[in-house]
Design a protein around this motif. Structure first.
Motif, PDB file in Angstrom:
ATOM      1  N   ASP A   1      34.603  42.637  37.867  1.00 18.85           N
ATOM      2  CA  ASP A   1      35.686  43.538  38.276  1.00 18.85           C
ATOM      3  C   ASP A   1      35.611  43.844  39.770  1.00 18.85           C
ATOM      4  O   ASP A   1      36.634  43.891  40.468  1.00 18.85           O
ATOM      5  CB  ASP A   1      35.625  44.848  37.487  1.00 18.85           C
ATOM      6  CG  ASP A   1      35.916  44.658  36.016  1.00 18.85           C
ATOM      7  OD1 ASP A   1      36.621  43.680  35.683  1.00 18.85           O
ATOM      8  OD2 ASP A   1      35.439  45.472  35.203  1.00 18.85           O
TER       9      ASP A   1
ATOM     10  N   ALA B   1      38.298  42.871  42.686  1.00 19.96           N
ATOM     11  CA  ALA B   1      38.897  43.812  43.631  1.00 19.96           C
ATOM     12  C   ALA B   1      38.860  43.277  45.060  1.00 19.96           C
ATOM     13  O   ALA B   1      39.673  43.660  45.903  1.00 19.96           O
ATOM     14  CB  ALA B   1      38.173  45.156  43.564  1.00 19.96           C
TER      15      ALA B   1
ATOM     16  N   ARG C   1      38.412  35.762  41.969  1.00 25.31           N
ATOM     17  CA  ARG C   1      38.756  35.747  40.553  1.00 25.31           C
ATOM     18  C   ARG C   1      38.572  34.340  39.974  1.00 25.31           C
ATOM     19  O   ARG C   1      38.597  33.349  40.692  1.00 25.31           O
ATOM     20  CB  ARG C   1      40.202  36.199  40.347  1.00 25.31           C
ATOM     21  CG  ARG C   1      40.484  37.599  40.900  1.00 25.31           C
ATOM     22  CD  ARG C   1      41.905  38.050  40.582  1.00 25.31           C
ATOM     23  NE  ARG C   1      42.159  39.404  41.060  1.00 25.31           N
ATOM     24  CZ  ARG C   1      42.727  39.700  42.213  1.00 25.31           C
ATOM     25  NH1 ARG C   1      43.107  38.719  43.026  1.00 25.31           N
ATOM     26  NH2 ARG C   1      42.928  40.948  42.573  1.00 25.31           N
TER      27      ARG C   1
ATOM     28  N   VAL D   1      42.788  44.853  51.291  1.00 27.50           N
ATOM     29  CA  VAL D   1      41.810  45.063  50.222  1.00 27.50           C
ATOM     30  C   VAL D   1      40.637  45.887  50.734  1.00 27.50           C
ATOM     31  O   VAL D   1      40.184  46.837  50.079  1.00 27.50           O
ATOM     32  CB  VAL D   1      41.306  43.698  49.678  1.00 27.50           C
ATOM     33  CG1 VAL D   1      40.107  43.903  48.764  1.00 27.50           C
ATOM     34  CG2 VAL D   1      42.422  42.988  48.927  1.00 27.50           C
TER      35      VAL D   1
ATOM     36  N   GLN E   1      41.619  49.556  51.348  1.00 24.92           N
ATOM     37  CA  GLN E   1      41.728  50.309  50.100  1.00 24.92           C
ATOM     38  C   GLN E   1      40.351  50.661  49.539  1.00 24.92           C
ATOM     39  O   GLN E   1      40.122  51.785  49.064  1.00 24.92           O
ATOM     40  CB  GLN E   1      42.513  49.495  49.058  1.00 24.92           C
ATOM     41  CG  GLN E   1      42.803  50.229  47.762  1.00 24.92           C
ATOM     42  CD  GLN E   1      43.627  51.477  47.964  1.00 24.92           C
ATOM     43  OE1 GLN E   1      44.612  51.459  48.688  1.00 24.92           O
ATOM     44  NE2 GLN E   1      43.221  52.585  47.346  1.00 24.92           N
ATOM     45  N   ALA E   2      39.424  49.701  49.617  1.00 25.94           N
ATOM     46  CA  ALA E   2      38.069  49.942  49.116  1.00 25.94           C
ATOM     47  C   ALA E   2      37.387  51.057  49.917  1.00 25.94           C
ATOM     48  O   ALA E   2      36.721  51.927  49.352  1.00 25.94           O
ATOM     49  CB  ALA E   2      37.246  48.656  49.192  1.00 25.94           C
TER      50      ALA E   2
END
Length: 281
Positions: free
Chosen positions: A59, A63, A67, A115, A118-119
């Protein structure tokens, strides 16, 4: 300052103290180069994960845009942007409550920057960020420190508040202004040194020798003028490219644009180095 904070560089004055319960994590400009090239993406995190977090590694990697089969790729085959994302995921996975990030968006495309932003926005700890990326900093930081003329000045508010106070549109504009000030000081110092040297030497030189020195000085001045023109041209090209890169709708091939941007920055650094060399002759 960043290298002093993380104890990579020893301070020459004052003291540097870290709080009792502070756990510091550091993201250097070359952080992605420190990854083990023989590990897979998954192995990179699996080696440091402990406890229940091990069950969430897929997961976490997802993020950060890793993937499916991506997690089985070797680090050696990843692009610069992918390695940067993986290095950041590895850093955040550790139980740090203070992250020191030195130009974390280098080599990242727009999606990767989003990304990462946001993290970091969801990160519970404290961030110290060195960056010239206005869009990345916007909404992420609430305090700015400006290092200029040997002094540090604090500005409360975000990066847009800071730029408004400076009546500027981007951080690169501020950097170019500072570089121009430093360059002018170096030039003035070199000219003064040249005058003093000429006064001393001319007392002992023949007419022919003086003429040769003057010829060499004119040649150097021409080279400096040409170098300054190239610097001005490169700075304009860098600024134009940064403006395009800040708007995703204008970008067709981001990887190609990153390569062009890095080449321009490299050329600009070389020209500045050449300018400084000429001014010491």
């Amino acid at each position: 300052m960043m290298r002093i904070i993380v104890k990579e560089l020893e301070n020459t004055e004052g003291t540097v103290e870290t709080g009792h319960n502070v756990a510091l994590g550091y993201y250097a400009q070359n952080q992605e180069d420190l990854l083990d090239k023989n590990d897979t993406v998954y192995d990179t995190l699996d080696k440091i994960a402990v406890g229940d977090i091990r069950t969430k590694l897929r997961d976490i990697l997802g993020a950060f845009l890793f993937r499916g089969e991506d997690i089985d790729k070797k680090v050696a085959v990843l692009s610069g942007g992918e390695r940067a994302r993986l290095a950041m995921a590895k850093l955040i996975l550790n139980p740090y409550n203070l992250l020191a990030l030195d130009e974390p968006t280098n080599h990242m495309d727009i999606r990767s920057k989003d990304v990462l932003k946001q993290a970091l926005a969801n990160y519970d700890g404290t961030l110290i960020v060195v960056s010239h990326d206005r869009d990345f900093l916007d909404g992420l930081v609430d305090k700015i420190y400006e290092f200029r003329d040997g002094k540090v000045k604090e500005y409360l508010g975000g990066v847009m508040d800071f730029l408004d106070s400076k009546k500027m549109e981007n951080l690169s504009e501020l950097e170019r202004k500072n570089e121009a000030i430093i360059a002018e000081k170096i030039k003035e110092s070199a000219q003064e040194k040249e005058k003093q040297t000429d006064k001393t030497q001319n007392k002992h030189l023949s007419y022919t020798e003086q003429k040769e020195i003057e010829r060499q000085q004119r040649k150097i001045k021409t080279q400096i003028d040409n170098c300054e023109k190239r610097i001005e041209t490169l700075e304009k090209e860098v600024a134009e490219l940064e403006e395009i890169m800040s708007d995703p709708s204008k970008v067709t091939n981001y990887q190609e644009m990153i390569l062009k941007y890095n080449k321009l920055k490299s050329d600009l650094d070389q020209q500045f180095a050449e300018w400084e060399r000429l001014n010491t002759l």
